[in-house]
Scaffold this active site. Structure first.
Site, PDB file in Angstrom:
ATOM      1  N   GLU A   1       0.808  -1.199   0.000  1.00 39.62           N
ATOM      2  CA  GLU A   1       0.000   0.000   0.000  1.00 39.62           C
ATOM      3  C   GLU A   1       0.848   1.258   0.000  1.00 39.62           C
ATOM      4  O   GLU A   1       1.939   1.300   0.561  1.00 39.62           O
ATOM      5  CB  GLU A   1      -0.896   0.017   1.242  1.00 39.62           C
ATOM      6  CG  GLU A   1      -2.076  -0.893   1.069  1.00 39.62           C
ATOM      7  CD  GLU A   1      -2.963  -0.926   2.289  1.00 39.62           C
ATOM      8  OE1 GLU A   1      -4.053  -1.482   2.167  1.00 39.62           O
ATOM      9  OE2 GLU A   1      -2.581  -0.400   3.339  1.00 39.62           O
TER      10      GLU A   1
ATOM     11  N   CYS B   1       3.378   8.317   1.450  1.00 44.83           N
ATOM     12  CA  CYS B   1       4.007   7.330   2.335  1.00 44.83           C
ATOM     13  C   CYS B   1       4.193   6.041   1.546  1.00 44.83           C
ATOM     14  O   CYS B   1       3.239   5.420   1.089  1.00 44.83           O
ATOM     15  CB  CYS B   1       3.103   7.120   3.556  1.00 44.83           C
ATOM     16  SG  CYS B   1       3.779   5.935   4.722  1.00 44.83           S
TER      17      CYS B   1
ATOM     18  N   CYS C   1       7.417  -7.544   6.873  1.00 44.58           N
ATOM     19  CA  CYS C   1       8.546  -6.955   7.611  1.00 44.58           C
ATOM     20  C   CYS C   1       9.172  -8.020   8.501  1.00 44.58           C
ATOM     21  O   CYS C   1       8.494  -8.952   8.931  1.00 44.58           O
ATOM     22  CB  CYS C   1       8.025  -5.796   8.481  1.00 44.58           C
ATOM     23  SG  CYS C   1       9.319  -4.712   9.100  1.00 44.58           S
TER      24      CYS C   1
ATOM     25  N   CYS D   1       8.081  -5.500  15.511  1.00 41.07           N
ATOM     26  CA  CYS D   1       7.813  -4.520  16.566  1.00 41.07           C
ATOM     27  C   CYS D   1       6.435  -4.866  17.146  1.00 41.07           C
ATOM     28  O   CYS D   1       5.480  -5.090  16.398  1.00 41.07           O
ATOM     29  CB  CYS D   1       7.828  -3.103  16.000  1.00 41.07           C
ATOM     30  SG  CYS D   1       9.438  -2.680  15.287  1.00 41.07           S
TER      31      CYS D   1
ATOM     32  N   CYS E   1       3.197  -2.798  16.229  1.00 43.29           N
ATOM     33  CA  CYS E   1       2.948  -2.535  14.810  1.00 43.29           C
ATOM     34  C   CYS E   1       2.235  -3.712  14.186  1.00 43.29           C
ATOM     35  O   CYS E   1       2.651  -4.865  14.361  1.00 43.29           O
ATOM     36  CB  CYS E   1       4.277  -2.302  14.087  1.00 43.29           C
ATOM     37  SG  CYS E   1       4.084  -2.089  12.296  1.00 43.29           S
TER      38      CYS E   1
ATOM     39  N   GLU F   1      11.186  -2.340   6.385  1.00 42.50           N
ATOM     40  CA  GLU F   1      12.315  -1.583   6.923  1.00 42.50           C
ATOM     41  C   GLU F   1      13.206  -1.190   5.733  1.00 42.50           C
ATOM     42  O   GLU F   1      13.903  -2.032   5.165  1.00 42.50           O
ATOM     43  CB  GLU F   1      13.075  -2.456   7.939  1.00 42.50           C
ATOM     44  CG  GLU F   1      14.426  -1.899   8.370  1.00 42.50           C
ATOM     45  CD  GLU F   1      14.390  -0.438   8.814  1.00 42.50           C
ATOM     46  OE1 GLU F   1      13.552  -0.079   9.670  1.00 42.50           O
ATOM     47  OE2 GLU F   1      15.190   0.364   8.281  1.00 42.50           O
TER      48      GLU F   1
ATOM     49  N   SER G   1      12.668   5.548  14.485  1.00 43.05           N
ATOM     50  CA  SER G   1      11.569   5.080  15.335  1.00 43.05           C
ATOM     51  C   SER G   1      12.146   4.724  16.701  1.00 43.05           C
ATOM     52  O   SER G   1      12.513   3.580  16.951  1.00 43.05           O
ATOM     53  CB  SER G   1      10.910   3.860  14.686  1.00 43.05           C
ATOM     54  OG  SER G   1      10.280   4.260  13.490  1.00 43.05           O
TER      55      SER G   1
ATOM     56  N   HIS H   1      10.801   5.432  20.155  1.00 45.44           N
ATOM     57  CA  HIS H   1       9.698   4.818  20.911  1.00 45.44           C
ATOM     58  C   HIS H   1       9.964   4.488  22.377  1.00 45.44           C
ATOM     59  O   HIS H   1       9.037   4.130  23.097  1.00 45.44           O
ATOM     60  CB  HIS H   1       9.161   3.560  20.227  1.00 45.44           C
ATOM     61  CG  HIS H   1       8.726   3.747  18.812  1.00 45.44           C
ATOM     62  ND1 HIS H   1       8.067   4.878  18.374  1.00 45.44           N
ATOM     63  CD2 HIS H   1       8.873   2.957  17.711  1.00 45.44           C
ATOM     64  CE1 HIS H   1       7.812   4.749  17.076  1.00 45.44           C
ATOM     65  NE2 HIS H   1       8.300   3.616  16.653  1.00 45.44           N
TER      66      HIS H   1
ATOM     67  N   ASN I   1      -1.989   3.666  17.143  1.00 51.60           N
ATOM     68  CA  ASN I   1      -3.162   3.236  16.382  1.00 51.60           C
ATOM     69  C   ASN I   1      -3.466   1.806  16.762  1.00 51.60           C
ATOM     70  O   ASN I   1      -2.724   0.904  16.387  1.00 51.60           O
ATOM     71  CB  ASN I   1      -2.854   3.283  14.883  1.00 51.60           C
ATOM     72  CG  ASN I   1      -3.156   4.631  14.315  1.00 51.60           C
ATOM     73  OD1 ASN I   1      -4.239   5.169  14.492  1.00 51.60           O
ATOM     74  ND2 ASN I   1      -2.170   5.195  13.634  1.00 51.60           N
TER      75      ASN I   1
ATOM     76  N   CYS J   1      -0.629   4.739  10.495  1.00 50.06           N
ATOM     77  CA  CYS J   1       0.635   4.061  10.789  1.00 50.06           C
ATOM     78  C   CYS J   1       0.410   2.645  11.300  1.00 50.06           C
ATOM     79  O   CYS J   1      -0.390   2.428  12.206  1.00 50.06           O
ATOM     80  CB  CYS J   1       1.397   4.794  11.885  1.00 50.06           C
ATOM     81  SG  CYS J   1       1.765   6.464  11.489  1.00 50.06           S
TER      82      CYS J   1
HETATM   83  N1  SAH Z   1      10.516   0.186   9.552  1.00 47.96           N
HETATM   84  C1  SAH Z   1      10.506   1.623   9.518  1.00 47.96           C
HETATM   85  C2  SAH Z   1       9.389   2.241   8.703  1.00 47.96           C
HETATM   86  C3  SAH Z   1       7.989   1.674   8.837  1.00 47.96           C
HETATM   87  S1  SAH Z   1       7.050   2.059  10.272  1.00 47.96           S
HETATM   88  C4  SAH Z   1      10.505   2.166  10.937  1.00 47.96           C
HETATM   89  O1  SAH Z   1      10.420   1.378  11.872  1.00 47.96           O
HETATM   90  O2  SAH Z   1      10.649   3.372  11.121  1.00 47.96           O
HETATM   91  C5  SAH Z   1       6.615   3.758  10.188  1.00 47.96           C
HETATM   92  C6  SAH Z   1       6.285   4.355  11.545  1.00 47.96           C
HETATM   93  O3  SAH Z   1       4.994   3.940  12.026  1.00 47.96           O
HETATM   94  C7  SAH Z   1       7.271   3.927  12.615  1.00 47.96           C
HETATM   95  O4  SAH Z   1       7.655   5.007  13.424  1.00 47.96           O
HETATM   96  C8  SAH Z   1       6.460   2.930  13.394  1.00 47.96           C
HETATM   97  O5  SAH Z   1       7.005   2.737  14.650  1.00 47.96           O
HETATM   98  C9  SAH Z   1       5.091   3.561  13.381  1.00 47.96           C
HETATM   99  N2  SAH Z   1       3.997   2.651  13.760  1.00 47.96           N
HETATM  100  C10 SAH Z   1       3.892   1.345  13.463  1.00 47.96           C
HETATM  101  N3  SAH Z   1       2.755   0.810  13.991  1.00 47.96           N
HETATM  102  C11 SAH Z   1       2.122   1.811  14.630  1.00 47.96           C
HETATM  103  C12 SAH Z   1       0.898   1.903  15.352  1.00 47.96           C
HETATM  104  N4  SAH Z   1       0.104   0.844  15.504  1.00 47.96           N
HETATM  105  N5  SAH Z   1       0.569   3.111  15.868  1.00 47.96           N
HETATM  106  C13 SAH Z   1       1.355   4.184  15.674  1.00 47.96           C
HETATM  107  N6  SAH Z   1       2.516   4.163  15.006  1.00 47.96           N
HETATM  108  C14 SAH Z   1       2.906   2.989  14.483  1.00 47.96           C
END
Ligand code: SAH
Length: 370
Positions: free
Chosen positions: A100, A113, A120, A124, A127, A176, A229, A231, A306, A349
């Site tokens: 997507e 985006c 992936c 995480c 995610c 990633e 990221s 976190h 989210n 996200c």
């Molecule tokens: N792998 C890369 C890019 C993809 S994720 C990375 O980790 O940065 C893009 C962003 O969305 C990241 O900051 C990730 O941590 C965030 N993200 C993923 N799932 C999410 C969720 N459920 N709620 C909010 N942010 C989220």
């Protein structure tokens, strides 16, 4: 290809080739070098998908090209538009794999985006893509195609110099990007070429969970903006949220950021921080974040979590997010809270392609805008 019947000859695709590859392909075809420049213009500045449209080339040459090559786009298996203007395209590639791409219009910019992998490997825990396995890396052509498709659908050809809809690109979709470094770099080289899509490296941001050895290379070779990221501010917490932290812990990651080529107060590194209730959202966490970022040209992006079905976390309260943001802001960092966009079309996200995967599992009809 030996497996294909003679009635279906394989015509190579010219879309997705970089300058060198396009030049080599046309040289092998017997065309003069200036032809490669002309085709580059038609493909990447004008967005042509048909050789017949290339009116600066002789009819005979256009016909020869059409007999040997294609100018293709992946299929768009669904297109959704949110009430807030966000748009989402689900693309299907030749092998049936899907990713997507999301377009987020804002007052002063339009951000696309883009995904870098199907699935992936990072897992995480907050995610939703992390619950899907890695299927494969996207090719450079497939990464680039996401931008070409958005331009097609937004009617943004030829590449405008001003008043663009797609002003910014973020590699924040599925996957990633630094685990697919070569293809991402090749695609971005085409995207940044001033005689084509012409999107400047200053308008492109690559988001990584922290693949430390590739961070320096990304800054030195591609030169795009970096988003990390983060976190969490403690290794034990980050180990749980972003398992890659066990390999590249916070101190190493921040060192790589401190040395990121091209970072300056005018070009800050974005630290993404997902707000998880009771996990990483206390005032102590916020103060520790400020301490960790000392000496790094940084800005902080607070992302409300989210939720997705079965997720083991909850989003922090509005008050907790505001208090966190205030502490970071008071220390001199910009700390906006990212407004979730396109929630009604699952474009937010960490949600990309989740619905599609679920639907395929149920073998029901494809997504529709209904
Ligand atoms: N792998 C890369 C890019 C993809 S994720 C990375 O980790 O940065 C893009 C962003 O969305 C990241 O900051 C990730 O941590 C965030 N993200 C993923 N799932 C999410 C969720 N459920 N709620 C909010 N942010 C989220």
């Amino acid at each position: 290809m030996a497996t294909e019947p003679p009635s279906a000859p394989h015509h190579p695709d010219l879309v997705g080739l970089g300058r060198t590859a396009l030049g080599a392909e046309l040289a092998a075809f017997g065309a003069e070098p200036f032809r490669a420049r002309q085709l580059w213009h038609w493909i990447y500045h004008r967005g042509a998908t048909d050789f017949a449209a290339m009116t600066s080339l002789s009819r005979a040459f256009r016909e020869e090209l059409a007999a040997h090559y294609v100018l293709s786009r992946p299929a768009v298996s669904s297109e959704l538009a949110s009430v807030d203007g966000t748009r989402k395209w689900l693309l299907r590639f030749a092998d049936g794999q899907e990713v997507e791409t999301v377009y987020i219009p804002e007052e002063d910019r339009g951000t696309l985006c883009v995904s870098s992998q199907v699935g992936c490997t990072l897992s995480c825990t907050f995610c939703h893509t992390g619950t899907q396995r890695l299927v494969r890396n996207l090719t450079a052509a497939e990464i680039l195609a996401q931008i070409m498709i958005a331009r097609d659908h937004l009617g943004e050809w030829p590449s405008p110099r001003t008043d663009r809809q797609v002003t910014n690109i973020v590699l924040m979709g599925m996957g990633e990007p630094l685990f697919n470094y070569d293809n991402v770099a090749e695609a971005l080289k085409i995207v940044m070429d001033p005689e084509g899509l012409a999107i400047s490296r200053r308008k492109i941001t690559l988001s990584t969970a922290g693949v430390v050895p590739a961070i320096r290379r990304c800054g030195a070779e591609i030169g795009v903006n970096l988003a990390v990221s983060l976190h969490a501010v403690r290794d034990d917490v980050r180990d749980r949220l972003v398992p890659l932290n066990r390999k590249y812990p916070i101190a190493e990651l921040l060192d790589a950021c401190r040395n990121y080529p091209g970072a300056s107060n005018a070009r800050r590194i974005t630290f993404e921080y997902v707000m998880l209730k009771g996990i990483n959202d206390s005032p102590t966490d916020a103060r520790e974040l400020v301490r960790l970022l000392a000496g790094i040209p940084a800005k902080v992006n607070l992302i409300p979590f989210n939720p997705w079905p079965g997720a083991p976390y909850e989003c922090s309260s509005e008050a907790a997010i505001a208090a966190f943001s205030d502490i970071v802001f008071a220390a001199g960092y910009s700390a906006p809270v990212r407004t979730p966009r396109g929630r009604d079309i699952l474009a937010a996200c960490g949600q990309l392609k989740s619905a599609s995967v679920r639907q395929h599992k149920r073998e029901s009809a494809p997504l529709s805008a209904a």
